[in-house]
Write an enzyme that holds these catalytic residues in place. Structure first.
Site, PDB file in Angstrom:
ATOM      1  N   ASP A 123       0.847  -1.186   0.000  1.00  0.00           N
ATOM      2  CA  ASP A 123       0.000   0.000   0.000  1.00  0.00           C
ATOM      3  C   ASP A 123       0.885   1.239   0.000  1.00  0.00           C
ATOM      4  O   ASP A 123       2.099   1.139   0.200  1.00  0.00           O
ATOM      5  CB  ASP A 123      -1.007  -0.002   1.158  1.00  0.00           C
ATOM      6  CG  ASP A 123      -0.369  -0.004   2.539  1.00  0.00           C
ATOM      7  OD1 ASP A 123       0.856  -0.209   2.636  1.00  0.00           O
ATOM      8  OD2 ASP A 123      -1.092   0.185   3.531  1.00  0.00           O
ATOM      9  N   PHE A 177       6.159   2.621  -4.492  1.00  0.00           N
ATOM     10  CA  PHE A 177       7.551   2.792  -4.059  1.00  0.00           C
ATOM     11  C   PHE A 177       8.171   4.123  -4.450  1.00  0.00           C
ATOM     12  O   PHE A 177       9.232   4.483  -3.957  1.00  0.00           O
ATOM     13  CB  PHE A 177       8.434   1.636  -4.558  1.00  0.00           C
ATOM     14  CG  PHE A 177       7.949   0.290  -4.117  1.00  0.00           C
ATOM     15  CD1 PHE A 177       8.115  -0.120  -2.802  1.00  0.00           C
ATOM     16  CD2 PHE A 177       7.295  -0.547  -5.006  1.00  0.00           C
ATOM     17  CE1 PHE A 177       7.640  -1.356  -2.389  1.00  0.00           C
ATOM     18  CE2 PHE A 177       6.814  -1.789  -4.593  1.00  0.00           C
ATOM     19  CZ  PHE A 177       6.998  -2.192  -3.278  1.00  0.00           C
ATOM     20  N   HIS A 208       9.258  -8.191   0.679  1.00  0.00           N
ATOM     21  CA  HIS A 208       9.038  -6.769   0.436  1.00  0.00           C
ATOM     22  C   HIS A 208      10.306  -5.984   0.808  1.00  0.00           C
ATOM     23  O   HIS A 208      11.029  -6.363   1.727  1.00  0.00           O
ATOM     24  CB  HIS A 208       7.851  -6.310   1.307  1.00  0.00           C
ATOM     25  CG  HIS A 208       7.307  -4.975   0.962  1.00  0.00           C
ATOM     26  ND1 HIS A 208       7.862  -3.803   1.416  1.00  0.00           N
ATOM     27  CD2 HIS A 208       6.236  -4.608   0.205  1.00  0.00           C
ATOM     28  CE1 HIS A 208       7.164  -2.783   0.964  1.00  0.00           C
ATOM     29  NE2 HIS A 208       6.171  -3.240   0.231  1.00  0.00           N
ATOM     30  N   TYR A 225       2.870   4.789   0.835  1.00  0.00           N
ATOM     31  CA  TYR A 225       3.503   5.348   2.038  1.00  0.00           C
ATOM     32  C   TYR A 225       2.453   6.116   2.831  1.00  0.00           C
ATOM     33  O   TYR A 225       1.618   6.827   2.247  1.00  0.00           O
ATOM     34  CB  TYR A 225       4.628   6.296   1.654  1.00  0.00           C
ATOM     35  CG  TYR A 225       5.768   5.659   0.892  1.00  0.00           C
ATOM     36  CD1 TYR A 225       6.635   4.751   1.513  1.00  0.00           C
ATOM     37  CD2 TYR A 225       6.004   5.981  -0.442  1.00  0.00           C
ATOM     38  CE1 TYR A 225       7.697   4.188   0.811  1.00  0.00           C
ATOM     39  CE2 TYR A 225       7.067   5.417  -1.145  1.00  0.00           C
ATOM     40  CZ  TYR A 225       7.900   4.523  -0.512  1.00  0.00           C
ATOM     41  OH  TYR A 225       8.958   3.962  -1.201  1.00  0.00           O
TER      42      TYR A 225
END
Length: 215
Positions: free
Chosen positions: A61, A74, A179, A63
């Site tokens: 999801d 990202f 991740h 930031y």
């Protein structure tokens, strides 16, 4: 609430007529600011139409810190001056994998090369990670994957939320790892070499490599 005017060929996905109104109504009741800002929620789709998509990087999801999410998984706006967290670890892996450096925090140049930077949830309330993981964004991700089943593409699945989706087309190239978050990067993200591996596959398909580093 959301800007859907620039979706192009993604705009006819059933999600936008059948699911988005309900999600928008749910989010309208939120008392906490949404991230990224609603105008940027669909930035990944806006910048990378289906026919241009060569690689899909699927994350978790956005930031949840103010000013950090820009609608591309990202990616972080160049104006942000805080911690890079997941993106910082991605930079480390690029340097380790390819022997080149990247410092540009916006990943819009990846999108322009056909890299769809999509999260499994497209919104998050400020300061509340994963709070929107179950409000229906998965329906959009499923339909995007189905739309991209028409030919082999490279899928980079970072983290368990990304890895639970059925990709359908068995000819896709699939790269799975932990991740890049600081909480999990040392559990299999570092050393996974996604960037060189994807480029090798693209070249084997007669395609051009992605330029992952700064130009």
């Amino acid at each position: 609430m959301f800007d859907t005017s620039r979706l192009g060929a993604w705009g006819d996905l059933a999600f936008f007529a059948q699911d988005l109104p309900r999600i928008a109504a749910t989010l309208a009741r939120e008392s906490t600011p949404l991230l990224p800002p609603p105008a940027l929620t669909f930035a990944a789709l806006n910048l990378c139409p289906p026919d241009a998509t060569r690689v899909v990087i699927l994350g978790q999801d956005p930031y949840h810190s103010p000013g950090k999410a820009d609608g591309l998984a990202f990616s972080i706006p160049e104006s942000f001056d805080g911690r890079l967290d997941s993106l910082g670890n991605i930079f480390k892996e690029i340097e380790s994998d390819l022997g080149v450096a990247r410092r540009k925090t916006s990943l819009d140049d990846w999108a322009q090369q056909g890299v769809l930077l999509l999260n499994t949830a497209l919104t998050v309330p400020q300061g509340r990670p994963k709070a929107h993981a179950r409000i229906g964004w998965d329906r959009l991700v499923e339909q995007v994957i189905t739309r991209l089943a028409d030919r082999p593409r490279a899928f980079v699945l970072w983290g368990k939320p990304a890895q639970r989706f059925d990709l359908g087309n068995t000819d896709h190239f699939v790269h799975r790892s932990a991740h890049p978050s600081p909480l999990s990067a040392y559990r299999g993200f570092f050393g996974s070499r996604p960037f060189s591996t994807v480029n090798q596959w693209l070249i084997e398909q007669g395609d051009t490599a992605i330029h992952w580093a700064d130009r």
